[in-house]
Design an enzyme around this catalytic site. Structure first.
Site, short mmCIF file in Angstrom:
data_model
loop_
_atom_site.label_atom_id
_atom_site.label_comp_id
_atom_site.label_asym_id
_atom_site.label_seq_id
_atom_site.Cartn_x
_atom_site.Cartn_y
_atom_site.Cartn_z
N GLN A 75 0.84 -1.20 0.00
CA GLN A 75 0.00 0.00 0.00
C GLN A 75 0.87 1.25 0.00
O GLN A 75 1.88 1.33 0.70
CB GLN A 75 -0.91 0.00 1.22
CG GLN A 75 -1.96 1.11 1.19
CD GLN A 75 -2.96 1.00 2.33
OE1 GLN A 75 -3.03 -0.01 3.00
NE2 GLN A 75 -3.74 2.04 2.54
N SER A 160 4.45 -6.07 2.78
CA SER A 160 3.18 -6.02 3.53
C SER A 160 2.06 -6.63 2.68
O SER A 160 2.00 -7.84 2.50
CB SER A 160 2.87 -4.58 3.93
OG SER A 160 1.76 -4.52 4.79
N LEU A 161 1.15 -5.82 2.15
CA LEU A 161 0.09 -6.30 1.27
C LEU A 161 0.66 -7.18 0.15
O LEU A 161 0.05 -8.18 -0.25
CB LEU A 161 -0.65 -5.11 0.66
CG LEU A 161 -1.41 -5.37 -0.64
CD1 LEU A 161 -2.66 -6.18 -0.37
CD2 LEU A 161 -1.71 -4.09 -1.37
N ARG A 185 -9.00 -7.78 4.29
CA ARG A 185 -7.87 -7.20 5.03
C ARG A 185 -7.96 -5.68 5.04
O ARG A 185 -7.80 -5.04 6.07
CB ARG A 185 -6.56 -7.65 4.38
CG ARG A 185 -5.28 -7.16 5.07
CD ARG A 185 -4.08 -7.68 4.30
NE ARG A 185 -2.80 -7.42 4.96
CZ ARG A 185 -2.04 -6.36 4.74
NH1 ARG A 185 -2.43 -5.44 3.86
NH2 ARG A 185 -0.88 -6.22 5.37
N HIS A 273 0.59 -2.40 11.37
CA HIS A 273 1.68 -3.25 11.88
C HIS A 273 2.03 -2.95 13.33
O HIS A 273 3.19 -2.98 13.73
CB HIS A 273 2.91 -3.15 10.97
CG HIS A 273 2.63 -3.61 9.57
ND1 HIS A 273 2.38 -4.94 9.26
CD2 HIS A 273 2.50 -2.91 8.40
CE1 HIS A 273 2.13 -5.02 7.96
NE2 HIS A 273 2.17 -3.82 7.44
N GLN A 322 0.48 -10.80 10.58
CA GLN A 322 1.25 -9.81 9.82
C GLN A 322 0.79 -8.37 10.06
O GLN A 322 1.60 -7.45 10.12
CB GLN A 322 1.15 -10.16 8.33
CG GLN A 322 2.14 -9.42 7.44
CD GLN A 322 1.50 -8.99 6.13
OE1 GLN A 322 0.47 -8.33 6.11
NE2 GLN A 322 2.11 -9.38 5.03
#
Length: 371
Positions: A75, A160-161, A185, A273, A322
């Site tokens: 992102q 991440s994503l 998500r 996070h 995550q």
């Protein structure tokens, strides 16, 4: 729902007794039982196919030797205009059409035309980047020599994503199932962010030890609810801090006294996070529990521990964690470089990952492929 048409490479799992057929890529598994065996603390998956039983060690990919790597963005990489090239590649355009059935709107139109505010929202940017990144794979495939490049890739990861995109490319789940997970998500992370005032800020020009000291200093001035922490270890000199709004403001106020070159408030919904995302975990766990997930065909490096995992159950647990765990991207890239990766490809919008890799090794060979 039809399965993904992405023609993923067939890659051996480096054990003569294990093949992609036996792992269920053709739905031939009649029974799967997950067992935690006391073998040095490792997780094993027992797979029964007819009368044959195969045990898959979660550390199966531990000693991977990368030569070519696909890296997928997270992102923040989104930009109005992405997806233009995909319109002219049938397989890439088809991914957007299939995404529309799941999302309920014309995703490609938003990617190409915006508005920016809509594309930047967490609930939309995550599906948009996921689809556009996989569309970039199809754009590459359509080029001369593209299929050979795809077939040569023997490790993948995503920021991440982007880990979800990497898992889809590696055949761990279908395009549609991955998109459903990414959609949920984004919604879950947005809802968690709405529940408390929080934010993220990039600290430029400090090493991780100095950024930790900066966080410690800021935390001395705020209540527990506004504490901050390093949430994204991007690369030397660029670390993202997440936490309560007052804590982030304290970090920004103190940054210059710690010799930071600059701070950049990130355009995200909240403190990704960190424990601020705890409300999203249970929703992800439930969705992952009902999703068919297979052993990846090639190693997929986790953001949580910078290691590849083979056991589907372990991968599910890590994906749920995550959103509350710091992103270990610096370690991931450093490990790839130290292991001698010869060529990297960044597939998807933007060139953030290419910049990070080059910052860590100016001689690194990385190419960006958009869609």
């Amino acid at each position: 729902m039809a399965s993904s048409s992405l023609a993923l490479p067939s890659v051996s799992l480096r054990r003569s007794s294990i093949s992609t057929r036996n792992l269920g890529f053709r739905n031939e598994i009649s029974r799967i039982s997950l067992k935690n065996l006391d073998r040095g603390g490792k997780v094993f998956m027992s797979v029964a196919v007819g009368s044959q039983a195969t045990v898959i060690d979660d550390a199966l990919f531990k000693d991977y030797k990368p030569s070519r790597a696909f890296l997928f963005p997270g992102q923040g990489a989104q930009a109005v205009g992405m997806g233009v090239e995909a319109k002219n590649v049938t397989a890439a355009a088809e991914l957007y059409k299939r995404a529309n059935d799941i999302l309920g709107f014309d995703l490609l139109d938003v990617c190409i035309n915006g508005p920016k505010e809509k594309l930047d929202s967490t609930v939309l940017s995550q599906p948009a980047i996921y689809v556009t990144s996989l569309a970039a794979v199809e754009v590459l495939r359509a080029r001369d020599g593209g299929q050979a490049i795809i077939d040569s890739v023997n490790v993948t990861c995503g920021l991440s994503l982007g880990e979800y995109t990497a898992l889809a490319f590696a055949g761990a789940f279908s395009f549609e199932d991955g998109l459903k997970l990414v959609k949920l998500r984004g919604e879950a992370m947005q809802d968690a962010a709405d529940a408390a005032e929080s934010a993220m800020v990039s600290i430029i020009g400090l090493d991780s030890e100095k950024v930790q000291q900066l966080c410690d200093a800021a935390n001395q001035e705020v209540d527990e609810a506004d504490k901050v922490q390093i949430a994204n270890f991007l690369c030397p000199g660029n670390y993202a801090v997440s936490g309560g709004l007052k804590g982030i403001e304290a970090v920004e106020a103190k940054a210059k006294s710690f010799k930071a070159r600059m701070t950049v408030r990130l355009a995200v919904a909240g403190a990704f996070h960190t424990s601020f995302m705890d409300p999203a975990v249970s929703r992800l766990e439930a969705a992952l529990a009902s999703t068919e997930l297979r052993t990846p065909r090639i190693p997929v490096i986790s953001n949580v521990d910078a290691q590849p995992h083979a056991d589907p159950d372990t991968i599910k647990k890590i994906l749920a964690r995550q959103v509350t765990s710091p992103v270990q991207w610096e370690t991931t890239v450093k490990t790839l470089l130290n292991k001698g990766v010869e060529k990297c490809y960044e597939l998807g919008p933007g060139k953030v990952i290419a910049g990070i890799v080059k910052r860590m090794d100016k001689s690194a060979d990385i190419e960006n492929i958009g869609a």
